[in-house]
Design a protein around this motif. Structure first.
Motif, PDB file in Angstrom:
ATOM      1  N   ALA A   1     -16.982  19.869  -7.896  1.00 26.31           N
ATOM      2  CA  ALA A   1     -17.352  18.602  -7.276  1.00 26.31           C
ATOM      3  C   ALA A   1     -16.652  17.471  -8.014  1.00 26.31           C
ATOM      4  CB  ALA A   1     -18.870  18.395  -7.309  1.00 26.31           C
ATOM      5  N   ALA A   2     -16.273  16.428  -7.261  1.00 27.35           N
ATOM      6  CA  ALA A   2     -15.599  15.268  -7.839  1.00 27.35           C
ATOM      7  C   ALA A   2     -16.123  14.017  -7.157  1.00 27.35           C
ATOM      8  CB  ALA A   2     -14.088  15.379  -7.672  1.00 27.35           C
ATOM      9  N   GLY A   3     -16.524  13.036  -7.949  1.00 25.34           N
ATOM     10  CA  GLY A   3     -17.115  11.823  -7.401  1.00 25.34           C
ATOM     11  C   GLY A   3     -16.101  10.923  -6.725  1.00 25.34           C
ATOM     12  N   VAL A   4     -16.644  10.020  -5.887  1.00 26.57           N
ATOM     13  CA  VAL A   4     -15.880   8.997  -5.184  1.00 26.57           C
ATOM     14  C   VAL A   4     -16.416   7.648  -5.662  1.00 26.57           C
ATOM     15  CG1 VAL A   4     -15.502   7.969  -2.908  1.00 26.57           C
ATOM     16  CG2 VAL A   4     -15.402  10.451  -3.184  1.00 26.57           C
ATOM     17  N   ASN A   5     -15.522   6.766  -6.119  1.00 24.88           N
ATOM     18  CA  ASN A   5     -15.950   5.517  -6.747  1.00 24.88           C
ATOM     19  C   ASN A   5     -15.195   4.315  -6.199  1.00 24.88           C
ATOM     20  OD1 ASN A   5     -17.767   6.551  -9.020  1.00 24.88           O
ATOM     21  ND2 ASN A   5     -15.913   7.761  -9.335  1.00 24.88           N
ATOM     22  N   PRO A   6     -15.848   3.131  -6.176  1.00 25.43           N
ATOM     23  CA  PRO A   6     -15.181   1.926  -5.660  1.00 25.43           C
ATOM     24  C   PRO A   6     -13.898   1.575  -6.383  1.00 25.43           C
ATOM     25  CG  PRO A   6     -17.545   1.556  -5.845  1.00 25.43           C
ATOM     26  CD  PRO A   6     -17.269   2.885  -6.496  1.00 25.43           C
ATOM     27  N   GLY A   7     -13.840   1.817  -7.691  1.00 24.75           N
ATOM     28  CA  GLY A   7     -12.627   1.483  -8.431  1.00 24.75           C
ATOM     29  C   GLY A   7     -11.403   2.212  -7.915  1.00 24.75           C
ATOM     30  N   GLU A   8     -11.607   3.396  -7.351  1.00 22.28           N
ATOM     31  CA  GLU A   8     -10.478   4.161  -6.823  1.00 22.28           C
ATOM     32  C   GLU A   8      -9.890   3.497  -5.586  1.00 22.28           C
ATOM     33  OE1 GLU A   8     -12.807   7.863  -8.738  1.00 22.28           O
ATOM     34  OE2 GLU A   8     -12.839   7.623  -6.544  1.00 22.28           O
ATOM     35  N   SER A   9     -10.720   2.810  -4.813  1.00 17.25           N
ATOM     36  CA  SER A   9     -10.203   2.054  -3.673  1.00 17.25           C
ATOM     37  C   SER A   9      -9.302   0.925  -4.152  1.00 17.25           C
ATOM     38  CB  SER A   9     -11.359   1.491  -2.837  1.00 17.25           C
ATOM     39  OG  SER A   9     -12.095   2.521  -2.220  1.00 17.25           O
ATOM     40  N   ALA A  10      -9.723   0.239  -5.218  1.00 17.20           N
ATOM     41  CA  ALA A  10      -8.901  -0.847  -5.769  1.00 17.20           C
ATOM     42  C   ALA A  10      -7.579  -0.314  -6.297  1.00 17.20           C
ATOM     43  CB  ALA A  10      -9.671  -1.563  -6.868  1.00 17.20           C
ATOM     44  N   ILE A  11      -7.617   0.834  -6.979  1.00 16.42           N
ATOM     45  CA  ILE A  11      -6.382   1.435  -7.487  1.00 16.42           C
ATOM     46  C   ILE A  11      -5.447   1.767  -6.335  1.00 16.42           C
ATOM     47  CG2 ILE A  11      -5.427   3.501  -8.586  1.00 16.42           C
ATOM     48  CD1 ILE A  11      -7.960   3.495 -10.388  1.00 16.42           C
ATOM     49  N   ARG A  12      -5.983   2.414  -5.310  1.00 20.41           N
ATOM     50  CA  ARG A  12      -5.161   2.851  -4.162  1.00 20.41           C
ATOM     51  C   ARG A  12      -4.508   1.672  -3.439  1.00 20.41           C
ATOM     52  NH1 ARG A  12      -9.093   4.297  -0.695  1.00 20.41           N
ATOM     53  NH2 ARG A  12      -8.750   2.330   0.392  1.00 20.41           N
ATOM     54  N   GLN A  13      -5.176   0.524  -3.446  1.00 22.80           N
ATOM     55  CA  GLN A  13      -4.635  -0.663  -2.781  1.00 22.80           C
ATOM     56  C   GLN A  13      -3.627  -1.413  -3.645  1.00 22.80           C
ATOM     57  OE1 GLN A  13      -8.036  -2.967  -1.326  1.00 22.80           O
ATOM     58  NE2 GLN A  13      -9.050  -1.047  -0.802  1.00 22.80           N
ATOM     59  N   GLY A  14      -3.377  -0.920  -4.870  1.00 30.24           N
ATOM     60  CA  GLY A  14      -2.387  -1.540  -5.736  1.00 30.24           C
ATOM     61  C   GLY A  14      -2.915  -2.679  -6.564  1.00 30.24           C
ATOM     62  N   VAL A  15      -4.231  -2.935  -6.510  1.00 25.47           N
ATOM     63  CA  VAL A  15      -4.803  -4.060  -7.245  1.00 25.47           C
ATOM     64  C   VAL A  15      -4.634  -3.868  -8.751  1.00 25.47           C
ATOM     65  CG1 VAL A  15      -6.942  -5.290  -7.761  1.00 25.47           C
ATOM     66  CG2 VAL A  15      -6.456  -4.569  -5.411  1.00 25.47           C
ATOM     67  N   VAL A  16      -4.879  -2.652  -9.223  1.00 26.20           N
ATOM     68  CA  VAL A  16      -4.824  -2.373 -10.658  1.00 26.20           C
ATOM     69  C   VAL A  16      -3.388  -2.326 -11.163  1.00 26.20           C
ATOM     70  CG1 VAL A  16      -5.386  -0.674 -12.432  1.00 26.20           C
ATOM     71  CG2 VAL A  16      -7.021  -1.168 -10.598  1.00 26.20           C
ATOM     72  N   ASP A  17      -2.488  -1.730 -10.403  1.00 20.94           N
ATOM     73  CA  ASP A  17      -1.103  -1.527 -10.841  1.00 20.94           C
ATOM     74  C   ASP A  17      -0.125  -2.552 -10.282  1.00 20.94           C
ATOM     75  OD1 ASP A  17      -1.521   0.890 -12.372  1.00 20.94           O
ATOM     76  OD2 ASP A  17      -1.921   1.870 -10.465  1.00 20.94           O
ATOM     77  N   ASP A  18      -0.641  -3.577  -9.602  1.00 14.76           N
ATOM     78  CA  ASP A  18       0.204  -4.629  -9.030  1.00 14.76           C
ATOM     79  C   ASP A  18       1.341  -4.044  -8.185  1.00 14.76           C
ATOM     80  OD1 ASP A  18       0.832  -7.289  -8.531  1.00 14.76           O
ATOM     81  OD2 ASP A  18       2.212  -7.411 -10.227  1.00 14.76           O
ATOM     82  N   HIS A  19       1.010  -2.999  -7.427  1.00 12.32           N
ATOM     83  CA  HIS A  19       1.948  -2.372  -6.485  1.00 12.32           C
ATOM     84  C   HIS A  19       3.211  -1.838  -7.169  1.00 12.32           C
ATOM     85  CE1 HIS A  19      -0.590  -4.963  -3.929  1.00 12.32           C
ATOM     86  NE2 HIS A  19      -0.452  -4.007  -3.030  1.00 12.32           N
ATOM     87  N   ASP A  20       3.082  -1.430  -8.428  1.00 10.60           N
ATOM     88  CA  ASP A  20       4.214  -0.905  -9.176  1.00 10.60           C
ATOM     89  C   ASP A  20       4.652   0.429  -8.587  1.00 10.60           C
ATOM     90  OD1 ASP A  20       6.009   0.101 -10.989  1.00 10.60           O
ATOM     91  OD2 ASP A  20       4.703  -0.110 -12.747  1.00 10.60           O
ATOM     92  N   PRO A  21       5.863   0.525  -8.019  1.00 14.82           N
ATOM     93  CA  PRO A  21       6.298   1.777  -7.384  1.00 14.82           C
ATOM     94  C   PRO A  21       6.452   2.931  -8.365  1.00 14.82           C
ATOM     95  CG  PRO A  21       8.101   0.192  -7.473  1.00 14.82           C
ATOM     96  CD  PRO A  21       6.866  -0.547  -7.893  1.00 14.82           C
ATOM     97  N   SER A  22       6.608   2.625  -9.663  1.00 17.37           N
ATOM     98  CA  SER A  22       6.775   3.697 -10.638  1.00 17.37           C
ATOM     99  C   SER A  22       5.494   4.498 -10.828  1.00 17.37           C
ATOM    100  CB  SER A  22       7.231   3.133 -11.989  1.00 17.37           C
ATOM    101  OG  SER A  22       6.192   2.395 -12.618  1.00 17.37           O
TER     102      SER A  22
ATOM    103  N   LEU B   1     -17.942   5.021   1.703  1.00 18.72           N
ATOM    104  CA  LEU B   1     -18.082   4.279   0.451  1.00 18.72           C
ATOM    105  C   LEU B   1     -17.834   2.789   0.665  1.00 18.72           C
ATOM    106  CD1 LEU B   1     -18.231   4.507  -2.770  1.00 18.72           C
ATOM    107  CD2 LEU B   1     -15.740   4.316  -2.635  1.00 18.72           C
ATOM    108  N   GLU B   2     -16.798   2.465   1.432  1.00 17.83           N
ATOM    109  CA  GLU B   2     -16.384   1.080   1.574  1.00 17.83           C
ATOM    110  C   GLU B   2     -17.300   0.261   2.488  1.00 17.83           C
ATOM    111  OE1 GLU B   2     -12.233   1.584   2.513  1.00 17.83           O
ATOM    112  OE2 GLU B   2     -11.845   2.461   0.529  1.00 17.83           O
ATOM    113  N   GLU B   3     -18.253   0.928   3.127  1.00 17.52           N
ATOM    114  CA  GLU B   3     -19.300   0.193   3.838  1.00 17.52           C
ATOM    115  C   GLU B   3     -20.253  -0.494   2.865  1.00 17.52           C
ATOM    116  OE1 GLU B   3     -21.247   2.992   6.311  1.00 17.52           O
ATOM    117  OE2 GLU B   3     -19.559   3.188   7.715  1.00 17.52           O
ATOM    118  N   ARG B   4     -20.334   0.038   1.630  1.00 20.67           N
ATOM    119  CA  ARG B   4     -21.124  -0.536   0.533  1.00 20.67           C
ATOM    120  C   ARG B   4     -22.619  -0.572   0.834  1.00 20.67           C
ATOM    121  NH1 ARG B   4     -18.524  -5.547  -2.460  1.00 20.67           N
ATOM    122  NH2 ARG B   4     -19.583  -4.480  -4.172  1.00 20.67           N
ATOM    123  N   HIS B   5     -23.097   0.403   1.584  1.00 21.20           N
ATOM    124  CA  HIS B   5     -24.528   0.462   1.871  1.00 21.20           C
ATOM    125  C   HIS B   5     -25.131   1.819   1.528  1.00 21.20           C
ATOM    126  CE1 HIS B   5     -24.672  -3.475   3.673  1.00 21.20           C
ATOM    127  NE2 HIS B   5     -23.717  -3.174   4.523  1.00 21.20           N
TER     128      HIS B   5
END
Length: 312
Positions: free
Chosen positions: A43-64, A299-303
């Motif tokens: 089993a592996a959890g699903v977390n809001p921070g992963e949505s931010a990472i996937r959208q490039g927020v954390v890495d500033d859209h760094d292609p590397s 998850l992204e419904e936040r309810h």
């Protein structure tokens, strides 16, 4: 040593974007490097921070940083053990975390110091979704240093982190005013919290409940609750947020998170609280890897109350 497959299924994305970029790919099983343990993930959890990472927020859209895997929380069985690792046996049930965005997969390799034995009485789903919510909640509670008898307002009080925060506080005799949707009020009352609904008039409703004043605020939802803490007269150094970092910096509030309590002894102690029934980790939903997009849609419904978990 049990023979391992050459390849496995794992969540991947090759571009920054919304959840539509997520897919499951066939990739090599990680090598069993020295100092690390290979875990067959149950089993592996699903977390809001992963949505931010996937959208490039954390890495500033760094292609590397692409392509990328995904996921932090994990629980499973030890499949193989690298050199210089003591204290684990093949087949042992474990839980832990990965800093390498890799847990949403059939196998994951992690440093041995990021795993602890899984208590027998914890379900796979709860164990696999435990680390981020538990350690984030522990960091948030520690940041405001509550005392028995004090009153603490918690936003998002029935969510993954918020629900854990609420229970950590009430178990220590703290009076919790729990902001949540009305559908979660009965559950919060069962945890000895005093629920209050979102929406217009929230400040007045909180003040009506807090007849002895408010000592601290823990926000798990968004910047409006950091600002609300200031409006309620709470000192900035007793306002903690796990999500609204800009608001915290602006107002001088605290912003602790799971990185501050990323310690196997802390995780083991929190896991034992779940095992002995002191803390409940509700499972909102489980999804197979192939439905990872559906998991993040919910998850992204936040309810949701509690955790959403992927089950490879």
């Amino acid at each position: 040593m049990t023979a391992l497959p050459d390849t496995m299924r794992a969540v991947r994305f090759e571009e920054w974007g919304d959840r539509s970029v997520l897919h499951v790919a066939e990739v090599p099983v990680p090598e069993v490097a020295p100092g690390r343990v290979l875990v067959k993930v149950r089993a592996a959890g699903v977390n809001p921070g992963e949505s931010a990472i996937r959208q490039g927020v954390v890495d500033d859209h760094d292609p590397s940083k692409l392509p990328s895997g995904q996921g932090t929380d994990l629980a499973g069985t030890v499949a193989a053990i690298g050199l210089d690792v003591d204290g684990f046996e093949e087949g042992e049930e474990v839980l832990g975390w990965s800093w390498e965005r890799s847990s949403q997969a059939e196998y994951v390799s992690v440093p041995a110091g990021q795993l602890v034995p899984k208590p027998r009485l914890i379900s796979w789903e709860a164990a696999g979704g435990l680390d981020v919510v538990a350690t984030t909640a522990a960091a948030a509670v520690r940041a405001v240093d509550p005392r028995a008898g004090e009153t603490v307002v918690v936003s998002g009080a029935a969510g993954g982190v918020g629900g854990f925060v609420t229970q950590l506080l009430t178990n220590e005799g703290v009076d919790v005013i729990a902001i949540a949707s009305e559908s979660n009020h009965d559950w919060l009352r069962s945890k000895n919290a005093r629920p209050v609904a979102y929406g217009d008039g929230l400040e007045d409703r909180i003040r009506e409940l807090a007849t002895n004043g408010i000592d601290a605020v823990i926000d798990t939802f968004g910047p409006e609750y950091v600002h609300l803490g200031i409006t309620l007269g709470v000192p900035a150094d007793r306002i903690e947020t796990v999500i609204a970092f800009e608001a915290a910096a602006e107002l001088g509030a605290r912003a602790s998170g799971s990185a501050d309590t990323a310690d196997p002894e802390i995780l083991s102690a929190l896991a034992n609280m779940v095992a002995d029934g002191s803390i409940e980790v509700p499972i909102a939903a489980t999804f197979p890897l192939d439905r990872v997009q559906d998991a993040y849609a919910q998850l992204e419904e936040r309810h949701t109350r509690g955790k959403i978990v992927l089950v490879p």
